[in-house]
Design a protein around this motif. Structure first.
Motif, PDB file in Angstrom:
ATOM      1  N   PRO A 162      13.022  -6.137  -4.490  1.00 46.75           N
ATOM      2  CA  PRO A 162      11.647  -5.914  -4.034  1.00 46.75           C
ATOM      3  C   PRO A 162      10.590  -5.918  -5.145  1.00 46.75           C
ATOM      4  N   THR A 163      11.013  -5.808  -6.419  1.00 49.59           N
ATOM      5  CA  THR A 163       9.991  -5.936  -7.455  1.00 49.59           C
ATOM      6  C   THR A 163       9.699  -7.409  -7.731  1.00 49.59           C
ATOM      7  N   LYS A 164      10.453  -8.286  -7.089  1.00 48.59           N
ATOM      8  CA  LYS A 164      10.225  -9.718  -7.309  1.00 48.59           C
ATOM      9  C   LYS A 164       9.958 -10.476  -6.018  1.00 48.59           C
ATOM     10  N   SER A 165      10.695 -10.152  -4.980  1.00 43.55           N
ATOM     11  CA  SER A 165      10.604 -10.918  -3.741  1.00 43.55           C
ATOM     12  C   SER A 165       9.651 -10.249  -2.755  1.00 43.55           C
ATOM     13  N   GLY A 166       8.726 -11.029  -2.241  1.00 46.40           N
ATOM     14  CA  GLY A 166       7.723 -10.498  -1.318  1.00 46.40           C
ATOM     15  C   GLY A 166       8.335  -9.952  -0.044  1.00 46.40           C
ATOM     16  N   SER A 167       9.357 -10.635   0.481  1.00 42.61           N
ATOM     17  CA  SER A 167       9.912 -10.171   1.749  1.00 42.61           C
ATOM     18  C   SER A 167      10.704  -8.877   1.554  1.00 42.61           C
ATOM     19  N   ALA A 168      11.384  -8.752   0.400  1.00 41.48           N
ATOM     20  CA  ALA A 168      12.112  -7.511   0.129  1.00 41.48           C
ATOM     21  C   ALA A 168      11.125  -6.356  -0.044  1.00 41.48           C
ATOM     22  N   PHE A 169       9.995  -6.646  -0.692  1.00 44.90           N
ATOM     23  CA  PHE A 169       8.950  -5.639  -0.834  1.00 44.90           C
ATOM     24  C   PHE A 169       8.465  -5.196   0.547  1.00 44.90           C
ATOM     25  N   GLY A 170       8.256  -6.171   1.431  1.00 45.51           N
ATOM     26  CA  GLY A 170       7.856  -5.859   2.806  1.00 45.51           C
ATOM     27  C   GLY A 170       8.900  -4.986   3.485  1.00 45.51           C
ATOM     28  N   GLY A 171      10.178  -5.244   3.208  1.00 46.54           N
ATOM     29  CA  GLY A 171      11.251  -4.450   3.792  1.00 46.54           C
ATOM     30  C   GLY A 171      11.167  -2.996   3.379  1.00 46.54           C
ATOM     31  N   VAL A 172      10.851  -2.755   2.102  1.00 46.64           N
ATOM     32  CA  VAL A 172      10.735  -1.372   1.621  1.00 46.64           C
ATOM     33  C   VAL A 172       9.502  -0.704   2.250  1.00 46.64           C
ATOM     34  N   TYR A 173       8.410  -1.475   2.343  1.00 43.16           N
ATOM     35  CA  TYR A 173       7.190  -0.923   2.949  1.00 43.16           C
ATOM     36  C   TYR A 173       7.455  -0.525   4.412  1.00 43.16           C
ATOM     37  N   ALA A 174       8.159  -1.424   5.115  1.00 42.45           N
ATOM     38  CA  ALA A 174       8.456  -1.136   6.524  1.00 42.45           C
ATOM     39  C   ALA A 174       9.339   0.099   6.646  1.00 42.45           C
ATOM     40  N   ALA A 175      10.312   0.208   5.746  1.00 38.86           N
ATOM     41  CA  ALA A 175      11.193   1.378   5.766  1.00 38.86           C
ATOM     42  C   ALA A 175      10.387   2.643   5.491  1.00 38.86           C
ATOM     43  N   ALA A 176       9.369   2.537   4.638  1.00 46.88           N
ATOM     44  CA  ALA A 176       8.505   3.690   4.374  1.00 46.88           C
ATOM     45  C   ALA A 176       7.773   4.100   5.654  1.00 46.88           C
ATOM     46  N   LEU A 177       7.228   3.096   6.365  1.00 49.77           N
ATOM     47  CA  LEU A 177       6.506   3.398   7.612  1.00 49.77           C
ATOM     48  C   LEU A 177       7.445   4.024   8.632  1.00 49.77           C
ATOM     49  N   ALA A 178       8.721   3.613   8.600  1.00 49.66           N
ATOM     50  CA  ALA A 178       9.690   4.145   9.554  1.00 49.66           C
ATOM     51  C   ALA A 178      10.108   5.573   9.210  1.00 49.66           C
ATOM     52  N   ASN A 179       9.819   6.003   7.977  1.00 47.85           N
ATOM     53  CA  ASN A 179      10.273   7.328   7.535  1.00 47.85           C
ATOM     54  C   ASN A 179       9.116   8.216   7.114  1.00 47.85           C
ATOM     55  N   LYS A 180       8.094   8.262   7.931  1.00 46.37           N
ATOM     56  CA  LYS A 180       6.948   9.150   7.718  1.00 46.37           C
ATOM     57  C   LYS A 180       6.138   8.784   6.484  1.00 46.37           C
ATOM     58  N   GLY A 181       6.308   7.597   5.956  1.00 45.94           N
ATOM     59  CA  GLY A 181       5.446   7.146   4.877  1.00 45.94           C
ATOM     60  C   GLY A 181       4.197   6.485   5.443  1.00 45.94           C
ATOM     61  N   SER A 182       3.395   5.905   4.580  1.00 40.04           N
ATOM     62  CA  SER A 182       2.185   5.228   5.033  1.00 40.04           C
ATOM     63  C   SER A 182       1.893   4.099   4.059  1.00 40.04           C
ATOM     64  N   PHE A 183       0.826   3.344   4.314  1.00 39.78           N
ATOM     65  CA  PHE A 183       0.440   2.295   3.373  1.00 39.78           C
ATOM     66  C   PHE A 183       0.171   2.891   1.990  1.00 39.78           C
ATOM     67  N   ALA A 184      -0.301   4.139   1.989  1.00 38.57           N
ATOM     68  CA  ALA A 184      -0.625   4.767   0.712  1.00 38.57           C
ATOM     69  C   ALA A 184       0.612   5.379   0.049  1.00 38.57           C
ATOM     70  N   ASP A 185       1.714   5.462   0.789  1.00 37.54           N
ATOM     71  CA  ASP A 185       2.885   6.178   0.271  1.00 37.54           C
ATOM     72  C   ASP A 185       4.174   5.417   0.598  1.00 37.54           C
ATOM     73  N   ILE A 186       4.644   4.659  -0.382  1.00 35.26           N
ATOM     74  CA  ILE A 186       5.836   3.829  -0.157  1.00 35.26           C
ATOM     75  C   ILE A 186       7.118   4.576  -0.526  1.00 35.26           C
ATOM     76  N   GLN A 187       6.956   5.752  -1.127  1.00 36.41           N
ATOM     77  CA  GLN A 187       8.106   6.506  -1.638  1.00 36.41           C
ATOM     78  C   GLN A 187       9.216   6.717  -0.593  1.00 36.41           C
ATOM     79  N   PRO A 188       8.868   7.097   0.663  1.00 31.65           N
ATOM     80  CA  PRO A 188       9.955   7.280   1.643  1.00 31.65           C
ATOM     81  C   PRO A 188      10.792   6.025   1.848  1.00 31.65           C
ATOM     82  N   GLY A 189      10.180   4.864   1.664  1.00 26.35           N
ATOM     83  CA  GLY A 189      10.930   3.611   1.779  1.00 26.35           C
ATOM     84  C   GLY A 189      11.931   3.469   0.655  1.00 26.35           C
ATOM     85  N   ILE A 190      11.497   3.818  -0.553  1.00 27.86           N
ATOM     86  CA  ILE A 190      12.407   3.761  -1.698  1.00 27.86           C
ATOM     87  C   ILE A 190      13.556   4.745  -1.493  1.00 27.86           C
TER      88      ILE A 190
END
Lengths: 387, 295
Positions: free
Chosen positions: A206-234
């Motif tokens: 995800p530090t290189k591939s756009g789609s993998a980055f999107g995957g982490v962002y989506a996982a963040a949204l699925a786990n009480k994260g937000s656009f401002a907070d990607i940590q739950p995705g990580i």
């Protein structure tokens, strides 16, 4: 204090060395295609900001045909149907498309624009990840141009100065080989189940591939994260790695076909393409957009400010944002930016729309600052979470 | 490499050294200057400067170098050094044992077969190697399925897995570079040691290993460098889950996610050169000291 000329000097020396050692065919800097041809109202093709500057579509097409060629970069033929799009453009306007390095990344595209400034081989048009579209605009690399359909592009998906605008995109989806996996996961929460041990992959780092980055962002949204907070995705992927479900193999058509990545988080247009591609080859690829983590991202188009074929570049943009161009992307399972407008006026290809994975609601997008912060967090924390 | 220096020092070549002999080396010097000097200069320049995106003005800064030695970037440097040192050590030891067995065996066929195979395997790297391993001992690999390796805790996509894959081409490489040195160990030395009542261990401890030391060290350095610079195999195999500096450079230089990281990538490249330089700084003096035995 070092001036930029020193830097340019070093770059020239370096490229001279590379050219002399690697290839004999160095391209000399080319004069900008001057002359008054094609541009009415005294506007040069390179300065035209809309089709009105040429007078008409026919005049634009004539000016582009006079240039005869178009340089594109980083357009894989099997990605969002680009192969067919290029062929259709060539056939319609009798313009030769030079497709360079189809597998290049956005960073490679920007590097090509910078290093070949003023050369005939410089790319005319760019298909960029959103972050690179924004940074490139800030570096003043793009020419502003409003396509005919400009007003129909949603405000959140274009630069106010028309230096870039979104072209096509899709949602983060979960692809799953139903021939190998008894019950396919439908949500991010499902992925944590023990039955998926050693089966879940991303399309790259995800530090290189756009789609993998999107995957982490989506996982963040699925786990009480937000656009401002990607940590739950990580953290989610850290958890996935810890319980043995995550495999770091980059999913590609080859790994999907061989069953090495039986569950792959990727853009829905790529996953939907795999489903089609591997039908009848022992792979039953099912695609779901997980309801708990809906994340969409679009790529952006831009015109090189110093495009060697400025009229052809503008004609390409008009073609992409015409009904024909947008439907060709749609045929490649990508969602063109004008899809909502085209669904309304009935010009969208209904068969192609029916084949898209189902999604509820309209996509929202992180703003620039949120995106930057998410990337900084990811670059900082990803390694630690995964190792 | 070891011979030219020592011969010059020994005096056999000194007579030919005239004022104009450097002319013969000119093509090499020009080539080195163009192909190594200029990129190195450009890299060093990029690592210590920053260009303002809007104005285009360039100024000196230590920011990139500092960032390259912090956080995940530092972690990737450490990861790379660990992996390279471990694989070079294991590969070196196994390579010497295999080479010694081949060299001392009386079978000419075995010798040529082993050396030819080493020549081929030492050059088998990159993505094809990664996929060969994935197909064999990956998660759905043939051997993994047959032998239930997964239940035994085997995981190809980890530090251990990567070590095994690297050894696949590092051991043959060591065999290739050390076999000539083992040939250079004269049988007479051993016979002399034996007739003086030395045991096998004593021979190796006091004669064999000291004489071989520079070649062993040279082999280790070569293996270290090969592992340190490897990129494609690791990229195809472990993606981002084992932090390696070459992968980090690729992420920063040609990715779709991080913008404005090019200079940090250049700084990381500079760090890599410094580490390689340090390793060479240990190797060269030692090598010079004992190279004279193996002429």
């Amino acid at each position: 204090m070092l001036r930029s000329s020193a830097r340019r000097g070093a770059a020239v020396l370096l490229s001279a060395a590379v050219l002399t050692t690697l290839s004999a065919c160095g391209a000399a800097p080319d004069q900008k295609s001057g002359g008054a041809d094609g541009a009415k109202n005294g506007v040069q093709p390179g300065a035209a900001t809309s089709v009105a500057d040429f007078g008409s579509m026919e005049a634009l097409a004539a000016a582009a045909q006079k240039e005869g060629e178009l340089n594109v970069i980083a357009l894989p033929p099997d990605w969002a149907n680009y192969g067919e799009i290029i062929k259709a453009f060539e056939a319609k306007y009798k313009i030769k498309v030079n497709s360079e390095n189809p597998d290049a990344s956005s960073a490679d595209e920007i590097a090509a624009v910078k290093s070949r400034q003023g050369q005939k081989r410089a790319p005319d048009v760019l298909d960029l990840g959103i972050a690179f579209a924004r940074s490139g605009a800030a570096e003043n690399l793009f020419a502003p141009y409003k396509v005919t359909a400009w007003d129909k592009i949603p405000v959140t998906q274009k630069d106010a100065d028309a230096r870039w605008y979104n072209d096509y995109g899709g949602y983060v989806s979960i692809g799953c080989d139903a021939a190998r996996i008894p019950t396919c996961p439908k949500t991010f929460a499902d992925l944590l189940k023990p039955e998926y041990k050693g089966k879940v992959a991303l399309n790259g780092n995800p530090t290189k591939s756009g789609s993998a980055f999107g995957g982490v962002y989506a996982a963040a949204l699925a786990n009480k994260g937000s656009f401002a907070d990607i940590q739950p995705g990580i953290d989610f992927f850290g958890q996935l790695k810890k319980n043995g479900n995550f495999i770091p193999v980059e999913s590609t058509p080859a790994t999907v076909e061989k069953g090495e990545t039986p569950i792959s988080i990727d853009w829905d247009y790529l996953n939907a393409g795999y489903a089609q591609q591997f039908k009848g080859k022992g792979v039953d690829w099912k695609v779901t957009v997980p309801a708990d983590g809906v994340f969409a991202q679009y790529y952006s188009q831009a015109i090189n400010k110093d495009a060697p074929h400025p009229a052809a570049a503008r004609l390409w943009m008009e073609f992409l944002y015409s009904g024909e161009g947008q439907n060709l992307w749609l045929k490649g399972y990508a969602r063109p930016v004008l899809l909502p407008a085209m669904t309304e006026d009935g010009t969208a290809d209904k068969d192609a729309v029916a084949k898209l994975p189902q999604v509820q609601g309209t996509p929202a997008f992180p703003v620039s600052a949120e995106l930057d912060r998410a990337k900084a967090t990811l670059a900082e924390k990803w390694d630690k979470a995964l190792s | 490499m070891p011979t030219s220096d020592s011969r010059a020092a020994g005096g056999t070549r000194r007579r030919r050294r005239g004022p104009r002999t450097w002319l013969a080396a000119l093509p090499l010097l020009v080539f080195t200057g163009l192909c190594f000097g200029i990129p190195l200069g450009a890299m060093a320049f990029g690592a210590v400067t920053r260009t303002d995106p809007a104005g285009g003005a360039t100024r000196l800064t230590g920011e990139h170098l500092a960032r390259s030695l912090q956080g995940p970037y530092l972690g990737s440097l450490i990861g790379s050094v660990q992996l390279s040192a471990l694989t070079a050590l294991v590969g070196g030891v196994l390579g010497v044992v295999i080479a010694q067995a081949v060299v001392t065996s009386r079978s000419k066929g075995l010798r040529s077969a082993a050396l030819t195979a080493s020549g081929v395997l030492a050059n088998f790297g990159g993505v094809p190697l990664a996929f060969a391993f994935i197909a064999t001992v990956g998660i759905s690999g043939v051997v993994t399925q047959l032998a239930d390796l997964a239940d035994l805790g085997w995981n190809l996509y980890s530090f251990t897995g990567l070590t095994v894959v690297y050894l696949y081409f590092l051991i043959p490489l060591m065999v290739l570079v050390i076999a000539p040195a083992l040939d250079g160990l004269r049988p007479q030395w051993r016979e002399a040691a034996q007739s003086s009542g030395a045991t096998g261990w004593q021979f190796w401890r006091h004669v064999g290993l000291p004489v071989l030391a520079p070649s062993l060290l040279g082999g280790f350095v070569l293996l270290f460098g090969t592992a340190f610079a490897a990129h494609a195999t690791a990229a195809a195999l472990v993606g981002g889950s084992v932090p390696l500096v070459t992968l980090k450079i690729a992420d920063a230089l040609s990715g779709n996610v991080l913008t404005g990281q090019e200079n940090v990538a250049l700084a990381l490249g500079l760090d890599m050169i410094l580490i390689a330089g340090l390793v060479m700084a240990v190797y060269l003096p030692l090598q010079r000291r004992s190279a004279r035995w193996l002429r």
